[in-house]
Design a protein around this motif. Structure first.
Motif, PDB file in Angstrom:
ATOM      1  N   ARG A 149      11.312 -32.503 -24.378  1.00 67.12           N
ATOM      2  CA  ARG A 149      12.439 -31.913 -25.081  1.00 67.12           C
ATOM      3  C   ARG A 149      12.032 -31.791 -26.548  1.00 67.12           C
ATOM      4  O   ARG A 149      11.304 -32.639 -27.065  1.00 67.12           O
ATOM      5  CB  ARG A 149      13.653 -32.820 -25.035  1.00 67.12           C
ATOM      6  N   CYS A 150      12.565 -30.786 -27.199  1.00 68.84           N
ATOM      7  CA  CYS A 150      12.234 -30.623 -28.619  1.00 68.84           C
ATOM      8  C   CYS A 150      13.483 -30.252 -29.410  1.00 68.84           C
ATOM      9  O   CYS A 150      14.435 -29.703 -28.861  1.00 68.84           O
ATOM     10  CB  CYS A 150      11.221 -29.485 -28.800  1.00 68.84           C
ATOM     11  N   ASN A 151      13.435 -30.562 -30.689  1.00 69.93           N
ATOM     12  CA  ASN A 151      14.388 -30.036 -31.664  1.00 69.93           C
ATOM     13  C   ASN A 151      13.625 -29.244 -32.724  1.00 69.93           C
ATOM     14  O   ASN A 151      12.529 -29.660 -33.133  1.00 69.93           O
ATOM     15  CB  ASN A 151      15.104 -31.182 -32.418  1.00 69.93           C
ATOM     16  N   PHE A 152      14.211 -28.125 -33.177  1.00 66.92           N
ATOM     17  CA  PHE A 152      13.815 -27.614 -34.476  1.00 66.92           C
ATOM     18  C   PHE A 152      14.397 -28.560 -35.522  1.00 66.92           C
ATOM     19  O   PHE A 152      15.588 -28.914 -35.459  1.00 66.92           O
ATOM     20  CB  PHE A 152      14.401 -26.216 -34.710  1.00 66.92           C
ATOM     21  N   GLY A 201      15.850 -27.029 -16.291  1.00 71.13           N
ATOM     22  CA  GLY A 201      17.268 -26.745 -16.513  1.00 71.13           C
ATOM     23  C   GLY A 201      17.511 -25.477 -17.309  1.00 71.13           C
ATOM     24  O   GLY A 201      18.547 -24.821 -17.145  1.00 71.13           O
ATOM     25  N   ILE A 202      16.562 -25.108 -18.173  1.00 77.05           N
ATOM     26  CA  ILE A 202      16.737 -23.840 -18.896  1.00 77.05           C
ATOM     27  C   ILE A 202      15.997 -22.705 -18.187  1.00 77.05           C
ATOM     28  O   ILE A 202      15.817 -21.626 -18.742  1.00 77.05           O
ATOM     29  CB  ILE A 202      16.306 -23.935 -20.381  1.00 77.05           C
ATOM     30  N   GLY A 203      15.550 -22.979 -16.972  1.00 80.59           N
ATOM     31  CA  GLY A 203      15.033 -21.901 -16.131  1.00 80.59           C
ATOM     32  C   GLY A 203      13.535 -21.714 -16.190  1.00 80.59           C
ATOM     33  O   GLY A 203      13.006 -20.763 -15.615  1.00 80.59           O
ATOM     34  N   LEU A 204      12.818 -22.600 -16.878  1.00 86.98           N
ATOM     35  CA  LEU A 204      11.360 -22.470 -16.927  1.00 86.98           C
ATOM     36  C   LEU A 204      10.737 -22.832 -15.593  1.00 86.98           C
ATOM     37  O   LEU A 204      11.172 -23.753 -14.913  1.00 86.98           O
ATOM     38  CB  LEU A 204      10.778 -23.391 -18.011  1.00 86.98           C
ATOM     39  N   GLU A 205       9.716 -22.083 -15.214  1.00 85.07           N
ATOM     40  CA  GLU A 205       8.934 -22.422 -14.040  1.00 85.07           C
ATOM     41  C   GLU A 205       7.944 -23.510 -14.423  1.00 85.07           C
ATOM     42  O   GLU A 205       7.027 -23.262 -15.202  1.00 85.07           O
ATOM     43  CB  GLU A 205       8.158 -21.199 -13.546  1.00 85.07           C
ATOM     44  N   VAL A 206       8.146 -24.686 -13.922  1.00 85.80           N
ATOM     45  CA  VAL A 206       7.197 -25.762 -14.231  1.00 85.80           C
ATOM     46  C   VAL A 206       6.466 -26.163 -12.958  1.00 85.80           C
ATOM     47  O   VAL A 206       6.985 -25.995 -11.864  1.00 85.80           O
ATOM     48  CB  VAL A 206       7.906 -26.983 -14.850  1.00 85.80           C
ATOM     49  N   PHE A 264       5.984 -23.017 -25.580  1.00 86.14           N
ATOM     50  CA  PHE A 264       7.215 -23.525 -26.182  1.00 86.14           C
ATOM     51  C   PHE A 264       8.342 -22.544 -25.891  1.00 86.14           C
ATOM     52  O   PHE A 264       8.165 -21.327 -26.043  1.00 86.14           O
ATOM     53  CB  PHE A 264       7.057 -23.708 -27.697  1.00 86.14           C
ATOM     54  N   GLN A 265       9.468 -23.070 -25.478  1.00 75.66           N
ATOM     55  CA  GLN A 265      10.608 -22.214 -25.169  1.00 75.66           C
ATOM     56  C   GLN A 265      11.839 -22.698 -25.937  1.00 75.66           C
ATOM     57  O   GLN A 265      12.247 -23.854 -25.802  1.00 75.66           O
ATOM     58  CB  GLN A 265      10.893 -22.277 -23.658  1.00 75.66           C
ATOM     59  N   GLU A 266      12.403 -21.782 -26.757  1.00 79.16           N
ATOM     60  CA  GLU A 266      13.638 -22.162 -27.446  1.00 79.16           C
ATOM     61  C   GLU A 266      14.789 -22.211 -26.444  1.00 79.16           C
ATOM     62  O   GLU A 266      14.770 -21.514 -25.424  1.00 79.16           O
ATOM     63  CB  GLU A 266      13.949 -21.164 -28.580  1.00 79.16           C
ATOM     64  N   ALA A 267      15.798 -23.051 -26.742  1.00 79.70           N
ATOM     65  CA  ALA A 267      16.976 -23.132 -25.876  1.00 79.70           C
ATOM     66  C   ALA A 267      18.224 -23.001 -26.754  1.00 79.70           C
ATOM     67  O   ALA A 267      18.154 -22.371 -27.818  1.00 79.70           O
ATOM     68  CB  ALA A 267      16.970 -24.441 -25.096  1.00 79.70           C
ATOM     69  N   VAL A 268      19.338 -23.586 -26.332  1.00 83.79           N
ATOM     70  CA  VAL A 268      20.578 -23.438 -27.092  1.00 83.79           C
ATOM     71  C   VAL A 268      20.447 -24.093 -28.475  1.00 83.79           C
ATOM     72  O   VAL A 268      19.910 -25.191 -28.615  1.00 83.79           O
ATOM     73  CB  VAL A 268      21.758 -24.085 -26.325  1.00 83.79           C
ATOM     74  N   GLU A 269      20.921 -23.384 -29.527  1.00 79.76           N
ATOM     75  CA  GLU A 269      20.908 -23.875 -30.907  1.00 79.76           C
ATOM     76  C   GLU A 269      19.525 -24.399 -31.304  1.00 79.76           C
ATOM     77  O   GLU A 269      18.536 -23.667 -31.171  1.00 79.76           O
ATOM     78  CB  GLU A 269      21.990 -24.957 -31.096  1.00 79.76           C
ATOM     79  N   HIS A 270      19.467 -25.653 -31.763  1.00 81.13           N
ATOM     80  CA  HIS A 270      18.229 -26.216 -32.304  1.00 81.13           C
ATOM     81  C   HIS A 270      17.292 -26.745 -31.213  1.00 81.13           C
ATOM     82  O   HIS A 270      16.265 -27.329 -31.510  1.00 81.13           O
ATOM     83  CB  HIS A 270      18.581 -27.369 -33.243  1.00 81.13           C
ATOM     84  N   ARG A 271      17.672 -26.558 -29.967  1.00 78.21           N
ATOM     85  CA  ARG A 271      16.919 -27.209 -28.884  1.00 78.21           C
ATOM     86  C   ARG A 271      15.799 -26.339 -28.335  1.00 78.21           C
ATOM     87  O   ARG A 271      15.812 -25.117 -28.440  1.00 78.21           O
ATOM     88  CB  ARG A 271      17.866 -27.583 -27.754  1.00 78.21           C
ATOM     89  N   GLY A 272      14.847 -27.003 -27.693  1.00 82.84           N
ATOM     90  CA  GLY A 272      13.754 -26.275 -27.070  1.00 82.84           C
ATOM     91  C   GLY A 272      12.978 -27.186 -26.135  1.00 82.84           C
ATOM     92  O   GLY A 272      13.297 -28.372 -25.989  1.00 82.84           O
TER      93      GLY A 272
END
Lengths: 406, 406
Positions: A97-100, A84-89, A138-146
């Motif tokens: 899913r991750c949070n900072f 969904g965030i555009g990563l090639e998987v 690891f890829q950061e996404a919007v705000e605290h997400r990754g």
């Protein structure tokens, strides 16, 4: 000639009778002249996205609606967020899913690191330099997400979350849910990853700056929602379709991307209540000739169901109905309107109640239903169908089906 | 006491609303007093032969209606055509439909060898003398048609057609669809077979005679529709039934024969529009006491759907309804009337639209439907069921079901 197909997903539209609405549902109560016109000219029914009583997520729900068996391709949310965030998987990789987060003296004090907005790119760079003895990204996404992706061989997806989903305690060690070699390996790697994120992030200049300005440092990454990237035959291959998706939220985009669909980004389509419904309708209109099949997800209904706000849900339904006017003059198209699951204001969460469904197009066996809602649908000519039937029914109507047999 | 069961398949009966019929379907428009009487006294519904939106062939449709899973037992049309012309086929063998064709200077000039009517037995004899280094049998059928069976071990069914389905070009080489040893072996044998048919047929006296009298020679055999002969438990075994089929076309006969059913040949039952409906009804009547279960297929509706002839479809429906009168006084019997798929005049081909279904018999839960058609069915007591349910429902009603559990 084959017609084009549009499936409009009113996310969480289905509801239950609400006392305060004289026992009506928000959809029954709302004034929806455009939806009702399509219902009157179309064929109607109710639809169990997965099966009666099964409560779909937005991910598993959309998988079913695109004709995939979620019990086969869904092991966790991670891969869909990653796509969904555009990563090639790639099939077999494990995604989280991750949070900072913020950790102090071994205890989590903030699961979102003060909803950090800036500097996550630099933090991610430091994290990606970690020597883990295993391939990862690891890829950061919007705000605290990754998103975290483990790329090695022989990894399992069935491990518990590192994120404890509460503060005041330490993070959890990921553990195999089913005790086998593959899950053990994944758990070990992700635990090592988490430990090392604390090491490399704690003294990172970005975090020093944050502390100096009184903000909680983003000094740990908390993975959750492990899932194996599924092997999904793209819609171009298994249905012969050039297809695209319009969606506000990454999770739904990710499902559609893994189904091989194009993603049409519409400015102002946020997945929130502020989403630009007019822009979405016009985006559908300007793209529908380009594609055999478009699916569009509108999220607002779901948010208001979660919040139990029946008046606001009625208002959002009426706002949607007004904007639906932009699509009423489309020709040579079959349109289905339904939900991916119910989100009753009485439940304040998803439910397994069936969603109403209408199908509009030239050759449908028009029935005598004249309103689009949960109970009118039960009297319709479609009867009660499954989510996995919807696309097949649409393609058949639009003369895009393929005969099985001779 | 158990009653007998009759399933009447009106092949391709289901349709879509037709503009020229004021938005009615041919079945809705037709005057059908006998069908309507059975609907009124019976229980009604709509039926998805395989699943909503899935477009059945006549073969996969009848398999589902007899309780088999077509996704399990169907790999191609060949075996059913082979069984349909009376060949003894065995599980694991690979069967192809074939045409005699005409080839000149490496290019096909006629895919049907002038619809050759005589001499194919002698030509087949020559073909069967071919030394292929693999066990096979070729059997001529009506006019230019025939069947090829490969009998060896380790053969795959997933190969492309030799028949290019057009003229002016050479024939195709069969190729594995999925690249494995078994499919490769089949492709090699069938390619060698095709090549050698040209060798043995070109100078055959029958063809010399044809050329002398200005007819195209039948100098090549073009295989297509490869399929593996399935392992199908006969209905006698899995449902305890003495059963028989009445059908005009070999394909449906073949499905029923592979289900272990007797085939009742009725003089004048052609599978065409000229079929003797009265003879079929009388044939059912005179055989129904002999058998626990009879299935009868009437093909004409489908042909008129393919041709888009709605007026003729209405007329054929009315003609059928008149002849149905012969069965109205049957006692101790449960009758189901439905289709194997829809063949809408607007589609001019099969579609996945559900078929109407009525079930008539002493103990059905009679509903308030009073007409047999696509939309009346949606209001009936049966709801929306699957093709694979039909025989079980009938056997249960007729007190022929077996309890599962205690």
């Amino acid at each position: 000639m084959a017609d084009n197909v549009l499936i409009l997903i009113l996310d969480g539209i289905g509801d239950r009778p609400v006392k305060e609405l004289d026992g009506k549902t928000p959809l029954e109560k709302a004034k929806t002249p455009n939806l009702d016109k399509l219902a009157e000219e179309g064929i109607n029914g109710i639809m169990d996205t997965i099966a009666p009583g099964i409560i779909p997520g937005s991910d598993t729900g959309h998988l079913a609606l695109l004709g995939y068996d979620p019990y086969e391709v869904y092991t966790g949310r991670g891969p869909y967020e990653a796509a969904g965030i555009g990563l090639e998987v790639k099939p077999g990789q494990i995604a989280f899913r991750c949070n900072f987060g913020t950790i102090e003296d071994g205890k989590l004090t903030d699961r979102r690191a003060g909803r950090i907005k800036e500097g996550t790119e630099e933090l991610a760079e430091a994290v990606n330099d970690i020597d883990l003895g295993a391939e990862f990204h690891f890829q950061e996404a919007v705000e605290h997400r990754g998103v975290l992706i483990l790329k090695g061989q022989g990894l399992g997806a069935d491990v518990t979350d590192v994120d404890p989903h509460e503060t005041g305690i330490s993070y959890h060690e990921a553990e195999p849910v089913v005790d086998n070699k593959e899950n053990k390996k994944t758990a070990e790697i992700v635990n090592e990853f988490t430990k090392k994120t604390v090491e490399v992030l704690s003294d990172h200049p970005i975090n020093k700056k944050r502390i100096n300005s009184g903000k909680p440092p983003a000094n740990i990454i908390l993975p959750r929602g492990a899932g194996a990237v599924p092997q999904m035959k793209p819609l171009s291959e298994n249905k012969g379709l050039k297809s695209a998706a319009i969606a506000g939220i990454p999770l739904v985009k990710g499902v559609c991307r893994l189904a091989g669909m194009d993603i049409i980004d519409i400015e102002g389509a946020t997945g929130g209540l502020d989403t630009d419904l007019e822009a979405i309708m016009k985006g559908i209109k300007s793209n529908i000739d380009e594609y055999d099949f478009i699916i569009a997800n509108i999220k607002g209904f779901d948010l208001l169901g979660h919040d139990g706000l029946y008046h606001d849900k009625i208002k959002f339904i009426e706002k949607f109905d007004g904007n639906l006017g932009h699509l009423m003059d489309l020709k040579n198209i079959y349109i289905a309107i339904t939900g991916d699951h119910s989100t009753p204001v009485t439940v304040k969460g998803h439910s397994g109640d069936p969603s109403p469904i209408l199908i509009h197009g030239e050759e449908v066996r028009q029935d005598d239903v004249i309103k689009f809602d949960e109970r009118s649908g039960t009297k319709g000519g479609l009867g009660r169908i499954y989510g996995s039937d919807v696309l097949n029914v649409m393609l058949d109507l639009a003369k895009r089906g393929e005969k099985f047999g001779a």
